[in-house]
Scaffold this motif. Structure first.
Motif, PDB file in Angstrom:
ATOM      1  N   THR A   1       1.805  11.658  -9.382  1.00 45.28           N
ATOM      2  CA  THR A   1       0.919  11.112 -10.415  1.00 45.28           C
ATOM      3  C   THR A   1       0.921  12.016 -11.649  1.00 45.28           C
ATOM      4  O   THR A   1       0.010  11.964 -12.468  1.00 45.28           O
TER       5      THR A   1
ATOM      6  N   ASP B   1       2.561  -0.717  -6.087  1.00 45.55           N
ATOM      7  CA  ASP B   1       2.127   0.201  -5.024  1.00 45.55           C
ATOM      8  C   ASP B   1       0.676   0.527  -5.330  1.00 45.55           C
ATOM      9  O   ASP B   1       0.396   1.343  -6.198  1.00 45.55           O
TER      10      ASP B   1
ATOM     11  N   HIS C   1       5.739   7.074  -6.446  1.00 43.80           N
ATOM     12  CA  HIS C   1       5.411   7.195  -5.022  1.00 43.80           C
ATOM     13  C   HIS C   1       5.556   8.629  -4.552  1.00 43.80           C
ATOM     14  O   HIS C   1       4.630   9.219  -4.024  1.00 43.80           O
TER      15      HIS C   1
ATOM     16  N   LEU D   1      -5.055   7.083 -10.810  1.00 47.21           N
ATOM     17  CA  LEU D   1      -3.891   7.684 -10.152  1.00 47.21           C
ATOM     18  C   LEU D   1      -2.826   6.653  -9.773  1.00 47.21           C
ATOM     19  O   LEU D   1      -1.746   7.010  -9.316  1.00 47.21           O
TER      20      LEU D   1
ATOM     21  N   HIS E   1      -1.506   1.976  -3.572  1.00 50.15           N
ATOM     22  CA  HIS E   1      -1.966   3.202  -2.908  1.00 50.15           C
ATOM     23  C   HIS E   1      -3.140   2.926  -1.962  1.00 50.15           C
ATOM     24  O   HIS E   1      -3.522   1.773  -1.759  1.00 50.15           O
TER      25      HIS E   1
ATOM     26  N   CYS F   1       0.838  -1.200   0.000  1.00 51.99           N
ATOM     27  CA  CYS F   1       0.000   0.000   0.000  1.00 51.99           C
ATOM     28  C   CYS F   1       0.868   1.244   0.000  1.00 51.99           C
ATOM     29  O   CYS F   1       0.372   2.355   0.062  1.00 51.99           O
ATOM     30  N   SER F   2       2.178   1.058  -0.071  1.00 55.98           N
ATOM     31  CA  SER F   2       3.094   2.202  -0.057  1.00 55.98           C
ATOM     32  C   SER F   2       4.189   1.987  -1.083  1.00 55.98           C
ATOM     33  O   SER F   2       4.728   0.884  -1.209  1.00 55.98           O
TER      34      SER F   2
ATOM     35  N   PHE G   1      -6.064   4.871  -2.293  1.00 56.84           N
ATOM     36  CA  PHE G   1      -7.264   5.532  -2.839  1.00 56.84           C
ATOM     37  C   PHE G   1      -8.505   4.655  -2.676  1.00 56.84           C
ATOM     38  O   PHE G   1      -9.588   5.148  -2.380  1.00 56.84           O
TER      39      PHE G   1
ATOM     40  N   ASN H   1       4.465   5.169   5.195  1.00 54.78           N
ATOM     41  CA  ASN H   1       4.165   3.808   5.620  1.00 54.78           C
ATOM     42  C   ASN H   1       5.377   3.161   6.276  1.00 54.78           C
ATOM     43  O   ASN H   1       5.259   2.444   7.270  1.00 54.78           O
TER      44      ASN H   1
END
Lengths: 287, 287
Positions: free
Chosen positions: B37, A280, B183, A272, A282, A235-236, A284, B94
């Motif tokens: 992004t 990754d 990232h 995005l 993210h 998630c990162s 969102f 994170n």
């Protein structure tokens, strides 16, 4: 059925002979002060006293059997009862104790220490424990290998049964070889040669107990992995980058995401998120 | 005094301008979806809206101040109040969260995330936190360095104050550089070049968060060690051998035990213990 001998190293000879004469199933010799401190004669007397009776040690803590709840062990341990799991076979009882305290979620079926390997060798012990259908893989802490041919045969038998072995081989450095010699009287030999031998046998070599336990976790759950293609979802981007860099120095490949999956991921994750492997994804989609 | 902006990335521009006009002491921009992004314009608008007001982020979690109990943070963390300790400054929030959950006994004084470094850079943040006399050392998670000269100056200032810095630099591999780009919009650059740059600055490079935390533990307690001479005492030859082998591939030296100490050790440990460094002192003296 079996005896734990927690007595003086001189007294242990006579008691071992008596146990053998009684038909005892086996004995653990806890005492040290045999070949590892230069007393080869005393160790030879111990082996002769045991005769055909299986003997573990001397200079060892014995066996923890977490499958059947049978312990011959003089100290604390951190394991718990399991139905199946890996076997740990170690020349160092202290390393075996410390591994038993692991909090890495690896089910340990057996822990067995072989100390000086005066009669029962590490390969003997590994062969016996790997023959148990409830044992999925084995982790070894090796200082010296008594019989290279027999060790290689044991590994081949395990492989034929679909069971893999990971080992830490001590003695890569002069300081470690000295420690092994005064610890279990092992002639630890040259690091490069022993690594080459283990690789040729098909043993996975680990450099630390942590690494050995993580490899055992994979072997227990999946056996040997069929390939070197890797994916990761984080998630990162920090963890994605860290994972990529940690894999970077190894023979691992990050395949591209196939087009079909790429379309599905784009729909799910939104515009995005850059689609890549490692991914990754993210946060969102957490809304 | 300071604001945490947990709102949509488009709404955040106007609110940032209002806060700056009010004389707010600083703001954390949590929202993502800026340069990382591809929206460089939106990021530029954010920087202009902040003007002279210090701004952390965008795409970051903010600051945990464990010294004074001041938190600007949108999520869980695992730290506790301390009187002094190390500072963690990370581009990845994170990774900062995960490090806050460490159970390695390292006192963390501050955790600060800088995300995209749109205005406040990682070097700015490290300089500020290292100026606090309660901060003993700093650990950095770096994706990209905005201004190499300023970064090097920050490290030199810290060194002059007797404070050392350890860093994980992401982007050693193509996969990691891709992750860094999507990232925090960082141009992570070549791994060998960034390692050479960090080494020249005097930054200790770590390859994993675990390694960084263990280095920080030493830096917090002792600062930089004055030499590479090592000793270890273990109650098992297994651990002595393992320690020797793990040190073996590094620039570490095991000096011989001096004669005077050797005599004292022999008296204390008895004739069965082989005196060497690392020392397996056995368990005979446990009685």
């Amino acid at each position: 059925d079996a005896a734990f001998l927690g007595i003086n190293r001189h007294a242990v000879i006579e008691v071992t002979a008596e146990l053998a004469a009684m038909g005892c199933g086996g004995a653990v010799c806890f005492a040290s002060g045999f070949a590892e401190t230069g007393d080869d004669d005393l160790q030879q007397q111990l082996v002769e006293a045991a005769g055909d009776m299986p003997l573990l040690g001397p200079n060892c803590y014995g066996v923890l059997n977490y499958l059947d709840g049978a312990m011959l062990w003089p100290d604390q341990h951190g394991g718990r009862a399991v139905d199946r799991g890996v076997a740990i076979i170690s020349q160092s009882s202290n390393i075996a104790i410390n591994i038993s305290m692991q909090a890495r979620g690896v089910p340990i079926a057996y822990t067995a220490c072989v100390g000086n390997q005066a009669q029962t060798s590490l390969a003997d012990m590994a062969r016996s424990l790997l023959a148990d259908p409830r044992v999925t893989a084995a982790g070894l802490y090796i200082e010296g290998i008594v019989d290279a041919g027999d060790f290689a045969a044991m590994v081949a038998e395990a492989a034929a049964a679909g069971k893999s072995i990971v080992a830490i081989k001590s003695g890569k450095t002069e300081a470690a070889r000295h420690a092994a010699s005064s610890h279990t009287a092992a002639l630890a030999g040259d690091g490069a040669a022993s690594s080459a031998f283990l690789a040729r046998c098909g043993v996975i070599e680990a450099t630390s107990p942590e690494e050995m336990m993580e490899v055992l976790k994979i072997l227990h759950l999946f056996g040997r992995l069929p390939g070197n293609r890797l994916t990761a979802m984080c998630c990162s981007g920090g963890e994605a980058g860290l994972t990529a860099d940690l894999a970077g120095s190894r023979q691992l490949v990050w395949p591209q995401i196939p087009d079909a999956n790429r379309r599905q991921l784009a729909e799910t994750l939104g515009p995005l998120v850059a689609l890549a492997n490692p991914l990754d994804y993210h946060t969102f989609i957490w809304g």
